[in-house]
Motif scaffolding. Sequence first.
Motif, short mmCIF file in Angstrom:
data_model
loop_
_atom_site.label_atom_id
_atom_site.label_comp_id
_atom_site.label_asym_id
_atom_site.label_seq_id
_atom_site.Cartn_x
_atom_site.Cartn_y
_atom_site.Cartn_z
N THR A 48 0.83 -1.21 0.00
CA THR A 48 0.00 0.00 0.00
C THR A 48 0.86 1.25 0.00
O THR A 48 0.59 2.20 -0.75
CB THR A 48 -0.96 -0.01 1.21
N LEU A 49 1.92 1.28 0.80
CA LEU A 49 2.82 2.43 0.83
C LEU A 49 3.48 2.66 -0.53
O LEU A 49 3.59 3.80 -0.99
CB LEU A 49 3.90 2.23 1.90
N ARG A 50 3.91 1.58 -1.19
CA ARG A 50 4.54 1.71 -2.50
C ARG A 50 3.57 2.32 -3.51
O ARG A 50 3.92 3.24 -4.26
CB ARG A 50 5.03 0.34 -2.99
N ARG A 51 2.33 1.83 -3.52
CA ARG A 51 1.33 2.36 -4.45
C ARG A 51 1.00 3.82 -4.15
O ARG A 51 0.82 4.63 -5.06
CB ARG A 51 0.06 1.52 -4.39
N MET A 52 0.93 4.14 -2.86
CA MET A 52 0.63 5.52 -2.47
C MET A 52 1.76 6.46 -2.86
O MET A 52 1.50 7.60 -3.25
CB MET A 52 0.35 5.60 -0.96
N GLU A 53 2.98 5.99 -2.76
CA GLU A 53 4.12 6.80 -3.18
C GLU A 53 4.05 7.05 -4.69
O GLU A 53 4.27 8.18 -5.15
CB GLU A 53 5.43 6.10 -2.80
N GLU A 54 3.72 6.03 -5.46
CA GLU A 54 3.59 6.17 -6.91
C GLU A 54 2.48 7.16 -7.28
O GLU A 54 2.60 7.89 -8.26
CB GLU A 54 3.30 4.80 -7.55
N LYS A 55 1.42 7.20 -6.49
CA LYS A 55 0.30 8.12 -6.74
C LYS A 55 0.58 9.52 -6.21
O LYS A 55 -0.20 10.44 -6.45
CB LYS A 55 -0.98 7.60 -6.06
N GLY A 56 1.66 9.69 -5.46
CA GLY A 56 1.98 11.00 -4.90
C GLY A 56 1.23 11.32 -3.62
O GLY A 56 1.12 12.49 -3.25
N LEU A 57 0.72 10.31 -2.94
CA LEU A 57 -0.02 10.54 -1.70
C LEU A 57 0.88 10.59 -0.47
O LEU A 57 0.51 11.17 0.55
CB LEU A 57 -1.08 9.44 -1.50
N VAL A 58 2.06 9.96 -0.56
CA VAL A 58 3.03 9.98 0.54
C VAL A 58 4.41 10.27 -0.02
O VAL A 58 4.69 10.01 -1.19
CB VAL A 58 3.06 8.65 1.35
N HIS A 59 5.26 10.83 0.86
CA HIS A 59 6.67 11.04 0.54
C HIS A 59 7.47 9.98 1.30
O HIS A 59 7.15 9.68 2.45
CB HIS A 59 7.16 12.42 0.99
N CYS A 60 8.48 9.46 0.66
CA CYS A 60 9.35 8.47 1.27
C CYS A 60 10.76 9.02 1.33
O CYS A 60 11.26 9.62 0.36
CB CYS A 60 9.33 7.18 0.46
N GLU A 61 11.41 8.82 2.48
CA GLU A 61 12.79 9.25 2.65
C GLU A 61 13.57 8.07 3.21
O GLU A 61 13.11 7.40 4.15
CB GLU A 61 12.84 10.44 3.61
N ILE A 62 14.74 7.82 2.64
CA ILE A 62 15.61 6.76 3.15
C ILE A 62 16.32 7.30 4.39
O ILE A 62 16.97 8.34 4.34
CB ILE A 62 16.65 6.31 2.09
N VAL A 63 16.16 6.58 5.50
CA VAL A 63 16.79 6.97 6.75
C VAL A 63 17.58 5.76 7.25
O VAL A 63 17.00 4.77 7.68
CB VAL A 63 15.73 7.40 7.81
N GLY A 64 18.89 5.86 7.14
CA GLY A 64 19.73 4.72 7.51
C GLY A 64 19.44 3.56 6.58
O GLY A 64 19.51 3.68 5.36
N LYS A 65 19.03 2.44 7.16
CA LYS A 65 18.71 1.25 6.36
C LYS A 65 17.21 1.12 6.09
O LYS A 65 16.78 0.19 5.43
CB LYS A 65 19.19 -0.01 7.08
N GLY A 66 16.43 2.06 6.61
CA GLY A 66 14.98 1.97 6.46
C GLY A 66 14.39 3.14 5.70
O GLY A 66 15.09 4.01 5.20
#
Length: 129
Positions: A46-64
Amino acid sequence: MEPIRIKGSEWNVLNCLWEKSPQTVMQLVARLGESVGWAKSTTITTLRRMEEKGLVHCEIVGKGKSYTPAVEQENAVISETRSFLDRVYQGSVGLMMSAMAKRQELTAEDLAELRKILEEAEGKERGSC
């Protein structure tokens, strides 16, 4: 403003993020597992799809990964409300309220809140040029 299209499952994620941001994948997995019974894979998909739709922002923090909402709660609610009114009540707030009142689904508290909202709206309308 372009309408914001949010599916039912996406509301679960956004509500978590609007409540507290940013959150890591594992924080969201734990919260959504507890609140709606999702498995880790469901949350990640769900998070991956939401990121593709522009509903959430994802930031790499360390290994997560860490997530924040990309849409404001008020804008999402207004867009969804307009979409619902258009689909179900042909855009008529009056038709919706009439249907609810006829089925006696409005409590005294609901009616008092509606009166207050209408009074505030009328006050703003009178004060505008």
